[in-house]
Design a protein around this motif. Structure first.
Motif, PDB file in Angstrom:
ATOM      1  N   GLU A  14       0.852  -1.209   0.000  1.00  0.00           N
ATOM      2  CA  GLU A  14       0.000   0.000   0.000  1.00  0.00           C
ATOM      3  C   GLU A  14       0.876   1.242   0.000  1.00  0.00           C
ATOM      4  O   GLU A  14       1.910   1.284   0.680  1.00  0.00           O
ATOM      5  N   ILE A  15       0.481   2.239  -0.787  1.00  0.00           N
ATOM      6  CA  ILE A  15       1.186   3.515  -0.854  1.00  0.00           C
ATOM      7  C   ILE A  15       0.184   4.619  -0.538  1.00  0.00           C
ATOM      8  O   ILE A  15      -0.856   4.736  -1.185  1.00  0.00           O
ATOM      9  N   THR A  16       0.485   5.437   0.462  1.00  0.00           N
ATOM     10  CA  THR A  16      -0.373   6.553   0.846  1.00  0.00           C
ATOM     11  C   THR A  16       0.407   7.855   0.646  1.00  0.00           C
ATOM     12  O   THR A  16       1.534   7.853   0.149  1.00  0.00           O
ATOM     13  N   SER A  17      -0.203   8.953   1.051  1.00  0.00           N
ATOM     14  CA  SER A  17       0.434  10.259   0.869  1.00  0.00           C
ATOM     15  C   SER A  17       1.552  10.514   1.878  1.00  0.00           C
ATOM     16  O   SER A  17       2.353  11.439   1.695  1.00  0.00           O
ATOM     17  N   THR A  18       1.611   9.718   2.950  1.00  0.00           N
ATOM     18  CA  THR A  18       2.632   9.948   3.986  1.00  0.00           C
ATOM     19  C   THR A  18       3.500   8.740   4.284  1.00  0.00           C
ATOM     20  O   THR A  18       4.592   8.883   4.827  1.00  0.00           O
ATOM     21  N   TYR A  19       3.057   7.538   3.979  1.00  0.00           N
ATOM     22  CA  TYR A  19       3.823   6.340   4.309  1.00  0.00           C
ATOM     23  C   TYR A  19       3.561   5.259   3.262  1.00  0.00           C
ATOM     24  O   TYR A  19       2.637   5.351   2.452  1.00  0.00           O
ATOM     25  N   VAL A  20       4.369   4.197   3.357  1.00  0.00           N
ATOM     26  CA  VAL A  20       4.267   3.039   2.466  1.00  0.00           C
ATOM     27  C   VAL A  20       4.238   1.784   3.338  1.00  0.00           C
ATOM     28  O   VAL A  20       5.049   1.643   4.263  1.00  0.00           O
ATOM     29  N   VAL A  21       3.312   0.870   3.033  1.00  0.00           N
ATOM     30  CA  VAL A  21       3.195  -0.392   3.754  1.00  0.00           C
ATOM     31  C   VAL A  21       3.829  -1.494   2.897  1.00  0.00           C
ATOM     32  O   VAL A  21       3.481  -1.652   1.733  1.00  0.00           O
ATOM     33  N   ILE A  22       4.737  -2.248   3.533  1.00  0.00           N
ATOM     34  CA  ILE A  22       5.462  -3.314   2.835  1.00  0.00           C
ATOM     35  C   ILE A  22       5.161  -4.635   3.522  1.00  0.00           C
ATOM     36  O   ILE A  22       5.283  -4.754   4.746  1.00  0.00           O
ATOM     37  N   GLN A  23       4.748  -5.620   2.724  1.00  0.00           N
ATOM     38  CA  GLN A  23       4.527  -6.973   3.243  1.00  0.00           C
ATOM     39  C   GLN A  23       5.834  -7.762   3.106  1.00  0.00           C
ATOM     40  O   GLN A  23       6.319  -7.985   2.003  1.00  0.00           O
ATOM     41  N   LEU A  24       6.406  -8.192   4.255  1.00  0.00           N
ATOM     42  CA  LEU A  24       7.658  -8.919   4.246  1.00  0.00           C
ATOM     43  C   LEU A  24       7.434 -10.383   3.873  1.00  0.00           C
ATOM     44  O   LEU A  24       6.303 -10.857   3.789  1.00  0.00           O
ATOM     45  N   TRP A  25       8.534 -11.093   3.702  1.00  0.00           N
ATOM     46  CA  TRP A  25       8.460 -12.471   3.232  1.00  0.00           C
ATOM     47  C   TRP A  25       7.766 -13.393   4.232  1.00  0.00           C
ATOM     48  O   TRP A  25       7.161 -14.398   3.847  1.00  0.00           O
ATOM     49  N   ASP A  26       7.801 -13.024   5.543  1.00  0.00           N
ATOM     50  CA  ASP A  26       7.146 -13.843   6.564  1.00  0.00           C
ATOM     51  C   ASP A  26       5.786 -13.254   6.971  1.00  0.00           C
ATOM     52  O   ASP A  26       5.308 -13.525   8.058  1.00  0.00           O
ATOM     53  N   TRP A  27       5.168 -12.396   6.078  1.00  0.00           N
ATOM     54  CA  TRP A  27       3.835 -11.806   6.221  1.00  0.00           C
ATOM     55  C   TRP A  27       3.768 -10.689   7.250  1.00  0.00           C
ATOM     56  O   TRP A  27       2.679 -10.237   7.607  1.00  0.00           O
ATOM     57  N   ARG A  28       4.912 -10.284   7.747  1.00  0.00           N
ATOM     58  CA  ARG A  28       4.908  -9.103   8.593  1.00  0.00           C
ATOM     59  C   ARG A  28       4.744  -7.860   7.733  1.00  0.00           C
ATOM     60  O   ARG A  28       4.968  -7.894   6.525  1.00  0.00           O
ATOM     61  N   ARG A  29       4.386  -6.733   8.355  1.00  0.00           N
ATOM     62  CA  ARG A  29       4.239  -5.462   7.655  1.00  0.00           C
ATOM     63  C   ARG A  29       5.267  -4.468   8.183  1.00  0.00           C
ATOM     64  O   ARG A  29       5.436  -4.320   9.385  1.00  0.00           O
ATOM     65  N   MET A  30       5.908  -3.798   7.241  1.00  0.00           N
ATOM     66  CA  MET A  30       6.850  -2.741   7.575  1.00  0.00           C
ATOM     67  C   MET A  30       6.312  -1.430   7.020  1.00  0.00           C
ATOM     68  O   MET A  30       6.005  -1.326   5.832  1.00  0.00           O
ATOM     69  N   VAL A  31       6.182  -0.440   7.879  1.00  0.00           N
ATOM     70  CA  VAL A  31       5.643   0.872   7.486  1.00  0.00           C
ATOM     71  C   VAL A  31       6.804   1.854   7.461  1.00  0.00           C
ATOM     72  O   VAL A  31       7.501   2.050   8.464  1.00  0.00           O
TER      73      VAL A  31
END
Length: 235
Positions: A14-31
């Motif tokens: 997901e890409i927003t106007s202030t941050y980006v959400v990244i799904q890692l290989w083990d299904w974790r999310r990095m913002v």
């Protein structure tokens, strides 16, 4: 888009106007904030294509038959459905003092498939080397130098050696004195000086030179020493 951030691998979710959400290989999310992508570099693995090359490294002994392992690598990769049939190679990259490092390259259609190949290929290669070429496993070589070890002498042995040395010195001194005495006897028994030694006793025999008016055959007068007579006086 698959990329790598801060040592983590993942896909942009997901890409927003202030941050980006990244799904890692083990299904974790990095913002991550948008400023992160502006200030710091990152890797994009799917900019033009999702195909990627994976690398596998392992160490073997210097006696390893590299062409045989290369043929086995081609056989393993050809039988794996995750390989996209584009890149496969094996190279010697880092020879060290004890081993050589082999680096295998394989390609896959996606980064996930490349990761699986990177796990499966070395597993089968190590099993092949362990079963078919056990002498090619890494090992450390040492050269053994044989040296004669002399055990320390005990007190009794030291005393015996000292006594033997003293006895040998005494014998050497005695022999030297005997040789010196014999040499003197030979010199004194020469025609010019007819003095000879018999059994440790010295007998002196003197002769007049040939030019003497006295015949050499004339016997020498032998005189005996007598004590002076004591006169008795009557008082």
């Amino acid at each position: 888009m698959s990329s790598s951030w801060e040592g983590e691998y993942g896909t942009v979710e997901e890409i927003t106007s202030t941050y980006v959400v990244i799904q890692l290989w083990d299904w974790r999310r990095m913002v991550l904030p948008l400023s992160y992508f502006i200030e710091k570099p990152f890797q994009n693995w799917t900019s033009e294509s999702s195909s990627i090359i994976g690398a596998v490294t392992f160490n073997v002994d210097y006696s390893t038959d590299v062409p045989t392992i290369r043929s086995k690598l081609n056989e393993i990769v050809a039988a794996n459905p995750r390989w996209d049939r584009r890149v496969v190679s094996l190279q010697v990259t880092d020879p060290t003092a004890e081993t050589i490092q082999l680096r295998a390259h394989v390609s896959a259609a996606t980064s996930a498939a490349a990761w699986d190949l990177r796990c499966e290929v070395p597993e089968e290669l190590i099993e092949f080397v362990n079963t078919r070429m056990p002498g090619c496993l890494p090992r450390r070589r040492q050269q053994v130098v044989h040296r004669e070890v002399v055990a320390p002498a005990t007190d009794v042995e030291a005393r015996q050696s000292e006594k033997m040395g003293l006895a040998a010195s005494a014998r050497a001194r005695k022999l030297a004195r005997s040789e010196h005495r014999d040499r003197r006897c030979r010199l004194r028994g020469s025609p010019d000086n007819p003095v000879f030694c018999l059994q440790g006793r010295q007998s002196i025999s003197r002769s007049k030179p040939a030019t003497s008016p006295i015949s050499a055959s004339r016997p020498l007068r032998q005189t005996k020493w007598r004590a002076p007579a004591i006169k008795e006086t009557k008082v």
